[in-house]
Design a protein around this motif. Structure first.
Motif, PDB file in Angstrom:
ATOM      1  N   GLU A  71      28.930  -2.535  28.471  1.00 43.25           N
ATOM      2  CA  GLU A  71      28.037  -1.373  28.447  1.00 43.25           C
ATOM      3  C   GLU A  71      28.496  -0.344  29.471  1.00 43.25           C
ATOM      4  OE1 GLU A  71      23.223  -0.470  28.341  1.00 43.25           O
ATOM      5  OE2 GLU A  71      23.965  -2.451  28.958  1.00 43.25           O
ATOM      6  N   ASN A  72      28.604   0.905  29.037  1.00 42.39           N
ATOM      7  CA  ASN A  72      28.980   2.057  29.870  1.00 42.39           C
ATOM      8  C   ASN A  72      30.460   2.097  30.246  1.00 42.39           C
ATOM      9  OD1 ASN A  72      26.267   3.015  29.968  1.00 42.39           O
ATOM     10  ND2 ASN A  72      25.822   1.516  31.588  1.00 42.39           N
ATOM     11  N   THR A  73      31.299   1.227  29.689  1.00 39.96           N
ATOM     12  CA  THR A  73      32.734   1.264  29.987  1.00 39.96           C
ATOM     13  C   THR A  73      33.368   2.537  29.445  1.00 39.96           C
ATOM     14  OG1 THR A  73      32.909  -1.154  29.907  1.00 39.96           O
ATOM     15  CG2 THR A  73      34.948   0.098  29.656  1.00 39.96           C
ATOM     16  N   PRO A  74      34.003   3.356  30.273  1.00 39.61           N
ATOM     17  CA  PRO A  74      34.743   4.511  29.747  1.00 39.61           C
ATOM     18  C   PRO A  74      35.947   4.035  28.915  1.00 39.61           C
ATOM     19  CG  PRO A  74      34.309   4.771  32.093  1.00 39.61           C
ATOM     20  CD  PRO A  74      33.996   3.342  31.753  1.00 39.61           C
ATOM     21  N   GLU A 133      49.505   8.410  32.212  1.00 42.00           N
ATOM     22  CA  GLU A 133      48.260   9.130  32.465  1.00 42.00           C
ATOM     23  C   GLU A 133      47.055   8.327  32.003  1.00 42.00           C
ATOM     24  OE1 GLU A 133      47.013  12.484  33.793  1.00 42.00           O
ATOM     25  OE2 GLU A 133      48.570  11.453  34.922  1.00 42.00           O
ATOM     26  N   SER A 134      47.186   7.658  30.854  1.00 42.77           N
ATOM     27  CA  SER A 134      46.085   6.833  30.353  1.00 42.77           C
ATOM     28  C   SER A 134      45.798   5.672  31.297  1.00 42.77           C
ATOM     29  CB  SER A 134      46.428   6.295  28.956  1.00 42.77           C
ATOM     30  OG  SER A 134      46.594   7.348  28.031  1.00 42.77           O
ATOM     31  N   GLU A 135      46.851   5.036  31.780  1.00 39.29           N
ATOM     32  CA  GLU A 135      46.681   3.923  32.723  1.00 39.29           C
ATOM     33  C   GLU A 135      46.046   4.397  34.021  1.00 39.29           C
ATOM     34  OE1 GLU A 135      50.687   2.628  32.923  1.00 39.29           O
ATOM     35  OE2 GLU A 135      50.580   1.448  31.059  1.00 39.29           O
ATOM     36  N   ARG A 136      46.471   5.568  34.498  1.00 41.43           N
ATOM     37  CA  ARG A 136      45.907   6.112  35.735  1.00 41.43           C
ATOM     38  C   ARG A 136      44.417   6.387  35.577  1.00 41.43           C
ATOM     39  NH1 ARG A 136      44.388  10.817  37.786  1.00 41.43           N
ATOM     40  NH2 ARG A 136      44.987  11.992  35.920  1.00 41.43           N
ATOM     41  N   LEU A 137      44.034   7.039  34.478  1.00 42.93           N
ATOM     42  CA  LEU A 137      42.627   7.349  34.262  1.00 42.93           C
ATOM     43  C   LEU A 137      41.782   6.082  34.148  1.00 42.93           C
ATOM     44  CD1 LEU A 137      42.909  10.312  31.725  1.00 42.93           C
ATOM     45  CD2 LEU A 137      41.990  10.422  34.050  1.00 42.93           C
ATOM     46  N   ALA A 138      42.319   5.073  33.459  1.00 39.17           N
ATOM     47  CA  ALA A 138      41.577   3.820  33.314  1.00 39.17           C
ATOM     48  C   ALA A 138      41.343   3.163  34.674  1.00 39.17           C
ATOM     49  CB  ALA A 138      42.331   2.873  32.382  1.00 39.17           C
ATOM     50  N   ARG A 139      42.354   3.206  35.543  1.00 39.84           N
ATOM     51  CA  ARG A 139      42.199   2.629  36.888  1.00 39.84           C
ATOM     52  C   ARG A 139      41.153   3.398  37.693  1.00 39.84           C
ATOM     53  NH1 ARG A 139      47.840   2.569  36.849  1.00 39.84           N
ATOM     54  NH2 ARG A 139      47.862   4.419  38.210  1.00 39.84           N
ATOM     55  N   GLU A 140      41.282   4.713  37.702  1.00 34.70           N
ATOM     56  CA  GLU A 140      40.416   5.527  38.540  1.00 34.70           C
ATOM     57  C   GLU A 140      38.961   5.524  38.074  1.00 34.70           C
ATOM     58  OE1 GLU A 140      42.089   9.418  38.795  1.00 34.70           O
ATOM     59  OE2 GLU A 140      43.873   8.761  39.920  1.00 34.70           O
ATOM     60  N   LEU A 141      38.747   5.401  36.775  1.00 30.61           N
ATOM     61  CA  LEU A 141      37.396   5.460  36.228  1.00 30.61           C
ATOM     62  C   LEU A 141      36.805   4.072  35.983  1.00 30.61           C
ATOM     63  CD1 LEU A 141      37.958   8.330  33.620  1.00 30.61           C
ATOM     64  CD2 LEU A 141      36.875   8.512  35.872  1.00 30.61           C
ATOM     65  N   ASN A 142      37.586   3.027  36.322  1.00 23.41           N
ATOM     66  CA  ASN A 142      37.165   1.659  36.015  1.00 23.41           C
ATOM     67  C   ASN A 142      36.861   1.526  34.520  1.00 23.41           C
ATOM     68  OD1 ASN A 142      36.628  -1.039  36.625  1.00 23.41           O
ATOM     69  ND2 ASN A 142      34.441  -0.637  36.978  1.00 23.41           N
ATOM     70  N   GLY A 143      37.747   2.109  33.723  1.00 23.59           N
ATOM     71  CA  GLY A 143      37.564   2.115  32.280  1.00 23.59           C
ATOM     72  C   GLY A 143      38.528   1.168  31.584  1.00 23.59           C
TER      73      GLY A 143
END
Length: 344
Positions: A71-74, A133-143
């Motif tokens: 739930e709420n995972t980006p 970029e996708s990997e970076r965003l996933a790390r930073e947003l905990n997504g």
């Protein structure tokens, strides 16, 4: 143990599947090819308008049952457009934030559709930057980085469950040539060609799988060399297919033949198919159709009859500013008149 939210999410995706009738199989004939029947599996009729609706559904289910989406995972995805549109649809269905990491050159209509479904677009100048970029965003947003290029082939049930291959062969069952001579498919992730090739072998069908590859893509060379380190210094000009690197979901051993298709031939074939169907297909369908015609020519030369099947991957209504804009084509693709004359 599954949480109530995960159970609800899986039920919502399955309910969407039940609401969606199977896509049509369109048959047409060409006077120059007697005894050869042509079929297009029209994937543009999915709720999000493309073949990628199937993939997005499978990727969400795969990630949910593997515990990667809560739930709420980006949700973050690297995409040239169509997969992102479909994933944005499912993210909205589940109430999840969605970010598409996309080339700056992505068609405007696709960007508008992603935003329509509540998604955000994160642009990169170089298509080769999509992954980092996708990997970076996933790390930073905990997504969760959905990573279609890795998981497409394993997220889809290739044995059946109304996948694209089972659907084609079921719909062909009452046709004059029910077992296709050849199925023709272009590769983006490689997931659809993997599903088709596996299913054909699993069922023991006497059908060949031809994968057509656009001009600026490494899949064709990889199929011949099996060198996973291959790289291209530019991205494909045909949105949705062709990759600058070898993707994990591309499985060369289930493919019988590959064919390289020049970009000018793709656009010419797309325009020719518009005249046959009375409506606009997308450019990747032009790549498919070019390959289909090459197989038909060989069959005619050897006196063979039979059926040929390919996919109408999405609608040309998404590309008024690019492939259906003569100025854009001249600037980015070049002179397509020689290809048009060859088709005519």
């Amino acid at each position: 143990m599954q949480t109530p939210w995960v159970r609800h999410a899986i039920n919502e995706i399955n309910a969407d599947f039940q609401r969606s009738a199977d896509t049509h199989l369109i048959r047409f004939a060409l006077d120059d090819f007697p005894g050869i029947h042509f079929y297009l599996k029209d994937e543009s009729t999915h709720p999000t308008g493309s073949l990628k609706h199937r993939l997005a559904r499978s990727l969400f289910l795969y990630s949910l049952v593997n515990g990667r989406i809560r739930e709420n995972t980006p949700i973050i995805e690297a995409s040239s457009g169509s997969t992102a549109v479909s994933e944005a649809y499912f993210a909205r269905l589940l109430g999840l934030p969605f970010i598409a990491v996309m080339p700056a050159s992505t068609a405007k209509r696709k960007i508008e559709m992603i935003r329509f479904y509540g998604g955000e677009c994160h642009f990169v100048a170089d298509p080769c930057q999509l992954y980092s970029e996708s990997e970076r965003l996933a790390r930073e947003l905990n997504g969760h980085f959905m990573d279609q290029f890795t998981y497409a082939e394993r997220a889809t049930d290739w044995r059946g469950n109304n996948n694209i291959a089972e659907s084609i062969f079921r719909q062909m069952s009452h046709e004059p040539f029910p077992v296709p001579h050849t199925v023709i498919m272009s590769a983006g992730t490689g997931g659809t060609s993997a599903t088709l090739g596996r299913y054909i072998r699993y069922q023991g069908h006497n059908t060949r799988l031809l994968v057509v590859d656009p001009q600026h893509s490494v899949f064709f060379d990889y199929w011949h060399s099996r060198n996973p380190a291959l790289r291209s210094n530019r991205g494909s000009l045909i949105e949705g297919i062709g990759r600058p690197r070898v993707e994990p979901s591309f499985l060369p051993d289930v493919i019988d033949e590959m064919m390289k298709v020049p970009d000018g031939a793709t656009v010419a074939a797309m325009l020719q198919l518009e005249q046959i169907l009375g409506r606009r297909p997308g450019a990747s369908t032009g790549t498919n159709f070019w390959g289909m015609l090459q197989v038909a020519k060989r069959m005619r030369e050897t006196g063979e009859q039979g059926s040929l099947v390919t996919l109408l991957c999405d609608s040309g209504e998404r590309y008024p500013d690019t492939y259906y804009n003569a100025d854009w084509v001249k600037l980015n693709i070049g002179d397509i008149e020689p290809w048009i004359r060859e088709l005519q």
